[in-house]
Design a protein around this motif. Sequence first.
Motif, short mmCIF file in Angstrom:
data_model
loop_
_atom_site.label_atom_id
_atom_site.label_comp_id
_atom_site.label_asym_id
_atom_site.label_seq_id
_atom_site.Cartn_x
_atom_site.Cartn_y
_atom_site.Cartn_z
N ARG A 1 8.44 -10.06 15.08
CA ARG A 1 7.60 -9.29 15.99
C ARG A 1 8.34 -8.04 16.44
O ARG A 1 9.52 -8.07 16.74
N SER A 2 7.60 -6.95 16.45
CA SER A 2 8.12 -5.68 16.94
C SER A 2 7.00 -5.04 17.74
O SER A 2 6.08 -4.46 17.17
N GLY A 3 7.07 -5.19 19.06
CA GLY A 3 5.97 -4.70 19.90
C GLY A 3 4.74 -5.56 19.68
O GLY A 3 4.81 -6.77 19.73
N ARG A 4 3.63 -4.91 19.35
CA ARG A 4 2.38 -5.64 19.15
C ARG A 4 2.12 -6.00 17.68
O ARG A 4 1.11 -6.59 17.35
N SER A 5 3.03 -5.60 16.80
CA SER A 5 2.84 -5.90 15.38
C SER A 5 4.09 -6.56 14.81
O SER A 5 4.95 -7.02 15.54
N PHE A 6 4.18 -6.59 13.50
CA PHE A 6 5.32 -7.20 12.82
C PHE A 6 6.03 -6.16 11.95
O PHE A 6 5.42 -5.19 11.50
N VAL A 7 7.31 -6.41 11.72
CA VAL A 7 8.05 -5.68 10.71
C VAL A 7 8.45 -6.70 9.65
O VAL A 7 8.68 -7.87 9.95
N TRP A 8 8.50 -6.24 8.42
CA TRP A 8 8.68 -7.10 7.26
C TRP A 8 9.95 -6.73 6.52
O TRP A 8 10.30 -5.56 6.40
N THR A 9 10.64 -7.75 5.99
CA THR A 9 11.88 -7.55 5.27
C THR A 9 11.86 -8.41 4.01
O THR A 9 11.52 -9.60 4.08
N PRO A 10 12.23 -7.85 2.86
CA PRO A 10 12.27 -8.67 1.64
C PRO A 10 13.48 -9.60 1.65
O PRO A 10 14.54 -9.25 2.15
N PRO B 1 13.76 -3.13 8.18
CA PRO B 1 12.45 -3.75 8.28
C PRO B 1 11.36 -2.68 8.39
O PRO B 1 11.55 -1.65 9.03
N ALA B 2 10.22 -2.92 7.73
CA ALA B 2 9.14 -1.93 7.68
C ALA B 2 7.83 -2.52 8.17
O ALA B 2 7.59 -3.72 8.02
N THR B 3 6.99 -1.68 8.71
CA THR B 3 5.67 -2.10 9.15
C THR B 3 4.71 -2.08 7.97
O THR B 3 4.95 -1.42 6.95
N ALA B 4 3.59 -2.77 8.13
CA ALA B 4 2.55 -2.75 7.10
C ALA B 4 2.01 -1.32 6.92
O ALA B 4 1.69 -0.90 5.81
N GLY B 5 1.91 -0.59 8.01
CA GLY B 5 1.45 0.80 7.94
C GLY B 5 2.38 1.66 7.10
O GLY B 5 1.92 2.51 6.32
N TRP B 6 3.68 1.45 7.24
CA TRP B 6 4.66 2.20 6.44
C TRP B 6 4.48 1.87 4.96
O TRP B 6 4.49 2.76 4.11
N VAL B 7 4.30 0.56 4.66
CA VAL B 7 4.09 0.14 3.27
C VAL B 7 2.81 0.78 2.72
O VAL B 7 2.79 1.29 1.60
N GLN B 8 1.75 0.77 3.53
CA GLN B 8 0.48 1.35 3.11
C GLN B 8 0.65 2.84 2.77
O GLN B 8 0.19 3.30 1.73
N GLU B 9 1.33 3.57 3.63
CA GLU B 9 1.58 5.00 3.37
C GLU B 9 2.41 5.20 2.11
O GLU B 9 2.16 6.10 1.32
N ARG B 10 3.41 4.35 1.94
CA ARG B 10 4.31 4.47 0.79
C ARG B 10 3.56 4.25 -0.53
O ARG B 10 3.81 4.94 -1.50
N LEU B 11 2.63 3.29 -0.53
CA LEU B 11 1.90 2.98 -1.76
C LEU B 11 0.72 3.91 -2.00
O LEU B 11 0.35 4.15 -3.14
N GLY B 12 0.13 4.43 -0.91
CA GLY B 12 -0.97 5.39 -1.04
C GLY B 12 -2.13 4.88 -1.87
O GLY B 12 -2.47 3.70 -1.84
N ALA B 13 -2.75 5.78 -2.62
CA ALA B 13 -3.85 5.47 -3.55
C ALA B 13 -5.02 4.73 -2.88
O ALA B 13 -5.66 3.90 -3.50
N GLY B 14 -5.28 5.05 -1.63
CA GLY B 14 -6.45 4.47 -0.98
C GLY B 14 -6.34 2.98 -0.71
O GLY B 14 -7.36 2.30 -0.56
N LEU B 15 -5.14 2.44 -0.65
CA LEU B 15 -4.95 1.02 -0.41
C LEU B 15 -5.26 0.71 1.06
O LEU B 15 -4.71 1.33 1.96
N ALA B 16 -6.14 -0.24 1.27
CA ALA B 16 -6.56 -0.59 2.63
C ALA B 16 -5.43 -1.30 3.39
O ALA B 16 -4.67 -2.09 2.80
#
Length: 136
Positions: free
Chosen positions: A64-73, A28-43
């Motif tokens: 839920r993982s702490g104060r945020s979420f982790v996502w799984t396809p 499972p990955a966080t939205a922040g991890w996905v954002q870093e992975r995709l790069g290119a200035g993605l908000a």
Amino acid sequence: MTDGRRPRRGQGELETQVLSALREADGPATAGWVQERLGAGLAYTTVITILTRLLAKGVVTRERSGRSFVWTPVADEAGLAAHRMRRLLDGESDREAVLASFVTSLGADDEKLLRELLGRTGDDEPAGRTRDDAQD
């Protein structure tokens, strides 16, 4: 002459990229991890929006993982494409006409493959599809 903006992505392209990034994760990955992975200035907010849309479509899960979420396809690219096709079909009033038009527009190889898939018994469901999916 360009105005310095990036070209717009095609419909569903960002969803596909986010889903691909999630599949590359070790778990499972966080939205922040996905954002870093995709790069290119993605908000970050754009990533959250896409993940939330994918959640609503049943293509990803979150926990839920702490104060945020982790996502799984829960679906691969083929599963996502099939989901889109079903949504389009579900939005049409004359399903028979749409399916007939689709089938007659297939090339010979795709038509043969479709016939083979339709000829399978219920015990050999295509990869990525369950008996429950077949009843939807």
